[in-house]
Design a protein around this motif. Sequence first.
Motif, PDB file in Angstrom:
ATOM      1  N   SER A   1       0.876  -1.234  -0.020  1.00  0.00           N
ATOM      2  CA  SER A   1       0.097  -0.062   0.029  1.00  0.00           C
ATOM      3  C   SER A   1       0.812   1.287   0.026  1.00  0.00           C
ATOM      4  O   SER A   1       1.813   1.429   0.617  1.00  0.00           O
TER       5      SER A   1
ATOM      6  N   ALA B   1      -7.971  -0.792  -2.073  1.00  0.00           N
ATOM      7  CA  ALA B   1      -7.317  -2.204  -2.410  1.00  0.00           C
ATOM      8  C   ALA B   1      -5.749  -2.071  -2.478  1.00  0.00           C
ATOM      9  O   ALA B   1      -5.483  -0.895  -2.989  1.00  0.00           O
ATOM     10  N   ASN B   2      -5.050  -2.876  -2.242  1.00  0.00           N
ATOM     11  CA  ASN B   2      -3.731  -3.074  -2.559  1.00  0.00           C
ATOM     12  C   ASN B   2      -3.519  -4.558  -2.792  1.00  0.00           C
ATOM     13  O   ASN B   2      -4.394  -5.494  -2.445  1.00  0.00           O
TER      14      ASN B   2
ATOM     15  N   MET C   1      -5.567  -0.808  -8.322  1.00  0.00           N
ATOM     16  CA  MET C   1      -4.905  -0.636  -7.196  1.00  0.00           C
ATOM     17  C   MET C   1      -3.990   0.578  -7.405  1.00  0.00           C
ATOM     18  O   MET C   1      -3.045   0.539  -8.077  1.00  0.00           O
TER      19      MET C   1
ATOM     20  N   HIS D   1      -0.291  -5.763 -10.466  1.00  0.00           N
ATOM     21  CA  HIS D   1      -1.584  -6.213 -11.084  1.00  0.00           C
ATOM     22  C   HIS D   1      -1.465  -7.369 -11.800  1.00  0.00           C
ATOM     23  O   HIS D   1      -2.418  -8.354 -11.371  1.00  0.00           O
TER      24      HIS D   1
ATOM     25  N   SER E   1      -9.366   0.141  -5.428  1.00  0.00           N
ATOM     26  CA  SER E   1      -8.985   1.269  -4.711  1.00  0.00           C
ATOM     27  C   SER E   1     -10.003   2.367  -4.811  1.00  0.00           C
ATOM     28  O   SER E   1     -11.021   2.209  -5.693  1.00  0.00           O
TER      29      SER E   1
END
Length: 960
Positions: free
Chosen positions: A678, A831-832, A861, A872, A935
């Motif tokens: 993150s 999101a991460n 993300m 990703h 995200s």
Amino acid sequence: MAMLLSELAGGSLPAGCGRVEISGITSDSRKVGPGYLFAALPGTQMDGARFIGDAIAAGAAAILGPNTLPPGIGGHVPVLRAENPRQALALMAARFAGRQPDTVVAVTGTNGKTSVAAFVRQIWEDLGEPAASMGTTGIIGPAGERPLEHTTPEPVALHEKLNDLAEEGVTHLALEASSHGLQQNRLDGVKIAAGAFTNLTRDHLDYHDNFEDYFAAKMRLFNDLLEPGATAVINADMPEASRVIVACREKGLEVITAGQSACGIRLISQQQNGFGQKLGVQYAGDSYDVDLPLVGDFQASNALMAAGLVIATGGEPARVFAALSTLVGARGRLELVTTTETGAPVFVDYAHTPDALQNALQSLRPYAGKRLAVVFGCGGDRDAGKRPQMGEVAARLADVCYVTDDNPRTEDAASIRQAVMAGCPDGIEVDDRARAIHQAVAALQQGDVLLVAGKGHETGQIIGTETIPFSDHEVVLEAASAGSHPMQPLWTVDELVAATDGRVVGNCAKPLNGVSIDSRTIEDGDVFYAIIGENSDGHDYVAAAFDAGAGIAVVSQETAEMRKAGPLLVVDDTLTALGALGTAARARSLARIIGVTGSVGKTSTKEALRIALSASGPTHASPSSYNNHWGVPLSLARMPRQTMYGIFEIGMNHSGEITPLTRMVRPYVAIITQIAESHLGHFASLDEIADAKAEIFAGVEADGAAVIVRDSPYYDHLASAARAAGITQIVGFGRDETAEARLGDVVLHSTCSCVNATILGEDVCYKTGAPGEHVVMNSLAVLAAAKLAGGDLAKAAISLAALSAPKGRGVRSKLAAPDGNFILIDESYNANPTSVRAALKLLAQSKPQKHGRRIAVLGDMLELGEHAAELHAGLADDIAEANVDCVFVCGKDMQHLWTKLPQAVRSRYAETSAELTEPLLAAIGAGDVVMIKGSLGSRMGPLVDAIQTKFKLAIDTQTG
């Protein structure tokens, strides 16, 4: 549908009427339609024969009644006479309805029927069988929950519901067999594979002639309904066990006994473990260790009875006993509803017999450090003999007794209470149930336990002949909330001035009980801070804040219009002044403070801590994700004076941001959940993220503690940083054998998890109400922090059953598509890579129904910098491991994942979430499980909104 009368009757008929078509069956003349068979049943208060004329006028095509019906009573309509018309009706209802679930078990007994039926359903579900339960709390199954009028429905309704369940795909059903239902032949015609007898104590002697008649009614399940070769599961510890066993063997039934005296499923050891228990069980020469997450000897008995029924119908014993660790108590059965601000737990239970009340009170006694209190009453128009007996039980086993009304029905409520008071002369008589609950809750002190007994799951109170809305659960929560309002204001004007060095303009007359920076959420008496932000200036909303009820406004710009609107506190800078008030709140507080940071899981861990520590005393926690330069001081400023435990979430985007916040919070315990990717776009490496998170240690108080992931590759890094900050008490949590908060066995389910763990040397067994391995791991940190902060570990552990997923972080909803229901998992908040992998694991745990699919909908993300493409694309393996069937993705970074996915799982790629809306809505079907994650900036939330707008809620939202 229609059926020939000859097929329906299954026997001899009056001449010439075999070809009569029957379109429906009922014993209620008001429900008769053309072509119906009307069953004119004799009753205790009304004789159905009186309504034969009405039924014929409404179109009845045939009449069923007793042999005593006079000749010619039906006129031109054929009349079927039977020695036992109730049994004949039940058998006809079975033929007319058609289908039943393949495997049906029935549970009888005075107490425990609801719990055993619920446990059987849950064990079957754990074994992968489509299962349902039917009884006092309604029908619970794959299609949700449906209410029932009676524990055992009338035969026509019963067989209609059996057919409905079979049509829905339910193959296994556990139902309750009440003494009324058995004696009135309601279950005749049900193909029952196994039956259970839980216990026999005094009840329903207003209906049955005597105790022996009551026993005989229960025995109909075994003497009349079970076929030879079926199985009877008997509680070996009940006094009547030998009589029941002999009768069952004479009938040719297989017998499985359960209990401490059993030869079948034998309980050989039992040890309290927090709000659960460890059981040692023997069956068929093998031994099993069971961690049962339920309170009380009677729940251990109920669980073993349920295990016996599942084994009797083909369940593999090892898997059955393993499933007992996942059981959830039935609603209103010794259910922990809330914990008051004083740390006193309040339970609701259905106990309405002397034996059940005794079991409930004995089960709760070990958890009462000081007083055990009970609120109870007795029902009207029911067995009057048990009233003084229940009073005697309460007086003997509880320290404080509140005698109030249950369901008085048509009796005088005061007379019922006096009969109870005869056995409980020192009890406190309260003539209104809601007032009794409020009085009992208000009197609770730390160390007390309260039981509200008698109504359990019920949502109505019967007074006279009317049922008024009433829920013990709702009144308990209302009473606990009523006691949460502070006696002193949150702040005085003098305290505000001292903290901020501000200047007061005008006269503040209102008590100041809150702090806000948003004029839209102002409550009466709030202190409004006019913060100057990037996109708006709070000074523009001062008048609106006063209109909404603000007590005073903190401003750095003073105008005539503001002075006219209300009293002002003028400061140099409002954000600085907010920080000063937060610092003052911390300085005056005697609370044990816990700070939480980490790359993922901060908010859910903070919420779990709030729930866990509330069981030990008044607890305050940051709202939402208030974890930045204004959220932390705002959360501190809102902390009530009487707080015993404070929990604050601390976040960052860049290095150096946590240090001033942790020095403001000054936690006694600092938790770092995980180090993950993150905000990687703002850092050169994960090492730098670890250093930034470790800043939280700079504010930890002397003799404080650090709680960090023992399994993490950054454990040594973080432990070294903690020691450098002067912290000597370092607690690791995880699976590692050296972890001080160590995970033992865990069973993961789609809506919850069942956990065994060792927390700082103490073994605990508990359930997390929110699902997912990541929730389980963080729960170890929660319990370790709770114990370090001085909280009650046992209460903290059981409280985690009430944990639910915060909005956008795993909330599950069952929605209705045109061809059936589907599940939506809302993970749209942020999101991460780590949190997406956790969400995919959660999706993997969720089983699609019938032909349903696992559908993953993923957005970019963000803030991953130069690592975005790699991170990703790296999700492709996790998607494969989760057995995802369809993938929808949006965003430029998600294109890197799209190209890595097999063609078979690709559903749609789009540049924006808005472009995914129509194809996603068109793709969703019955049985699917849809998980949405991305995200906040990828705007996945509107996709969730679109789905919930098109597809309406099928049943109540499930959280977790």
